[in-house]
Scaffold this motif. Structure first.
Motif: not given
Length: 88
Positions: A83-87, A71-80, A18-25
């Motif tokens: 658990e994530g679909h961006l890798s 970056e940590t949240v995005a890394h969790r997409f890629v690391a496993n 469901r995530i579209i974007a992860i951005v800095s506030p």
């Protein structure tokens, strides 16, 4: 379709699908998005009172605040890949 979950800190989990974007506030437009979501009742504060470091925007217009770096949240997409679909 598998439900894929991402840990966003302090035991809070969001659906990766469901995530579209992860951005800095830090920027003014993101601050406006946070304010608008609060006014609509679609803001989820998962910071546990800590400083907001990442803003997660979902496809349902919900905005989730997290105390971990984008970056940590995005890394969790890629690391496993399970658990994530961006890798790709």
């Amino acid at each position: 379709m598998d439900i894929q979950l991402i840990n966003i800190g302090f035991g809070n989990i969001v659906s990766a699908n469901r995530i579209i974007a992860i951005v800095s506030p830090e920027s003014a437009p993101i601050k406006r998005i946070i304010t608008d979501a609060r006014d609509r009742g679609q803001l989820i504060d998962a910071t546990y009172g800590r400083r907001t470091r990442a803003v997660i925007i979902t496809d349902s217009s919900h905005v989730v605040l997290s105390a971990i770096q984008p970056e940590t949240v995005a890394h969790r997409f890629v690391a496993n890949p399970k658990e994530g679909h961006l890798s790709n």
